[in-house]
Design an enzyme around this catalytic site. Structure first.
Site, mmCIF file in Angstrom:
data_model
loop_
_atom_site.group_PDB
_atom_site.id
_atom_site.type_symbol
_atom_site.label_atom_id
_atom_site.label_comp_id
_atom_site.label_asym_id
_atom_site.label_seq_id
_atom_site.Cartn_x
_atom_site.Cartn_y
_atom_site.Cartn_z
ATOM 1 N N ARG A 53 22.047 -17.097 14.599
ATOM 2 C CA ARG A 53 22.283 -17.557 13.216
ATOM 3 C C ARG A 53 22.101 -19.080 13.144
ATOM 4 O O ARG A 53 21.576 -19.613 12.166
ATOM 5 C CB ARG A 53 23.694 -17.131 12.749
ATOM 6 N N TYR B 118 10.092 -19.146 -11.809
ATOM 7 C CA TYR B 118 10.113 -17.727 -11.440
ATOM 8 C C TYR B 118 11.411 -17.097 -11.989
ATOM 9 O O TYR B 118 12.489 -17.687 -11.872
ATOM 10 C CB TYR B 118 10.017 -17.614 -9.913
ATOM 11 N N LYS C 248 4.824 -15.307 0.239
ATOM 12 C CA LYS C 248 3.565 -15.319 -0.506
ATOM 13 C C LYS C 248 2.415 -15.809 0.396
ATOM 14 O O LYS C 248 2.207 -15.255 1.445
ATOM 15 C CB LYS C 248 3.715 -16.154 -1.772
ATOM 16 N N ASP D 244 9.334 -26.486 -5.981
ATOM 17 C CA ASP D 244 8.935 -25.163 -5.510
ATOM 18 C C ASP D 244 7.406 -25.130 -5.548
ATOM 19 O O ASP D 244 6.794 -25.059 -6.606
ATOM 20 C CB ASP D 244 9.541 -24.088 -6.425
#
Ligand code: PLP
Length: 378
Positions: free
Chosen positions: A46, A98, A195, A170
């Site tokens: 983690r 988005y 993406k 972004d």
């Protein structure tokens, strides 16, 4: 290294124990200490993982940043930016982000007494006008999803600097192949690695990139504390995808330009939006700040919703699918798919009409894509 070399090489060296040219997948939750207080740089996945670290260094290098911090999704990366804010803070945000980002801001983050003003950031003056005494962050998406609005990153960077406000971008639609926001004064660049970066519809992931030591410390702390980390296998798949980023982006851009032109000339199409068309309202800015216009096109059909539905149901090659930025051409209806959670009034006010169709142009032969669109438009 030049950019096209970095995608293949940056942060990647032969595995020290075997010489493997492809980094191993360190699929381990924990690491054995040599003695109390002495580890080999890793204690628990983690907090850090060797495969993830290679991906983080590679991604940081592509965007010209010192630090990359990877997350299990683009949304987890966006959420981690929210976690550096405090109750009472205010954010100025592009109005066409988005749908998942505005859903998170408006339904979750507002509960922590953080407020948002949405502005058309294609007009930098509107960004400056929205700044309040408690504004701590300017959050820009360029080009936006799905209307492909382009923001002048340099102009907004100067506003952020003048007011001493954090500036995040972004850059999912642009990718570091076409645009590197840190060069325009951004403090944080964010990507959904789901993406173009991974590129093959094979993973969900996100990354934050920064040059700022303090921000890096904060994001590493959030990453370790919350644990929204990508699996070592997903990191490895992303690294494989990135190796062909430059080649894929060239093809995405070339195909999208040809298809945007084909659609613009088609009698059934009312309007085409693509940053590489001179008819795009911010064509000049896109031309100056981007090294290509990427693979995303949005269009409005004559005949509204029935025409849109008929087009999408008649395609054979193009896939009716939610995502974008992969090798396959995909088509989406934002009103019923990606932006279904945005209330209708708000959606229409933002220009997200019922007849809007978004196309993510893949890397197939452009003539096949055009033929498929052509028969479906008929
Ligand atoms: N930002 C943009 C511009 C996106 O298009 C998306 C997803 O479509 C996200 C963020 C969220 O990324 P993810 O789906 O990896 O959580």
């Amino acid at each position: 290294m030049k950019f096209d070399t970095k995608v293949v090489r940056a942060g990647i060296s032969p595995d020290p124990s075997t010489g493997a040219i492809v980094p191993p997948i360190y699929q381990s939750a924990t690491y054995v200490l040599e003695e109390v207080g002495k580890d080999k740089g890793y204690d628990y996945t983690r907090a850090s993982n060797p495969t993830r670290e290679i991906l983080e260094n590679n991604l940081a290098s592509l965007d010209g940043g010192k630090y990359g911090i990877c997350f299990s999704s683009g949304m987890a990366a966006v959420d981690s930016v929210m976690k550096i804010l405090k109750a009472g803070d205010h954010v100025v945000c592009s109005d066409d982000v988005y749908g998942g980002v505005s859903r998170m801001y408006n339904n979750l983050i507002v509960n922590y007494n953080i407020s948002f003003s949405y502005v058309n950031s294609s007009d930098p003056q509107k960004v400056e006008d929205a700044i309040l005494d408690n504004t701590r962050l300017i959050w820009i998406e360029t080009p936006t999803n799905p209307l492909l609005k382009v923001t002048d990153l340099d102009a907004v960077g100067k506003i952020a600097k003048k007011h001493g406000i954090l500036y995040g971008v972004d850059s999912t639609f642009s990718t570091p192949s076409l645009l590197r926001p840190l060069e325009y004064g951004a403090d944080i660049t964010m990507h959904s690695t789901t993406k173009y970066l991974s590129g093959h519809n094979q993973i969900i992931g996100g990354v934050l990139i920064t040059n700022n030591d303090e921000l890096n410390e904060k994001f590493k702390f959030i990453q370790k504390s919350v644990g929204a980390v990508p699996s070592p296998f997903d990191c490895w798949l992303t690294l494989l995808g990135i190796k062909t980023l430059s080649l894929r982006m060239q093809r995405h851009c070339e195909n999208a330009q040809a298809i945007a032109q084909f659609l613009e000339d088609h009698p059934q199409v009312e309007k085409v939006t693509y940053p590489g068309l001179p008819s795009h309202p911010q064509y000049d800015i896109a031309k100056t700040q981007m090294e290509g216009y990427s693979g995303m096109i949005s269009m409005e059909l004559k005949g509204g919703i029935p025409a849109g539905i008929s087009l999408m149901n008649s395609l054979n090659l193009c896939s009716l699918a939610e995502s974008l930025g992969a090798v396959e051409t995909m088509i989406t209806h934002p009103a019923t798919m990606t932006h279904a959670d945005v209330p209708k009034d708000e959606r229409l006010a933002r220009g997200l009409t019922d007849g809007l169709v978004r196309l993510s142009v893949g890397i197939e032969d452009k003539l096949d894509i055009i033929e498929d669109l052509s028969q479906a438009l008929e």
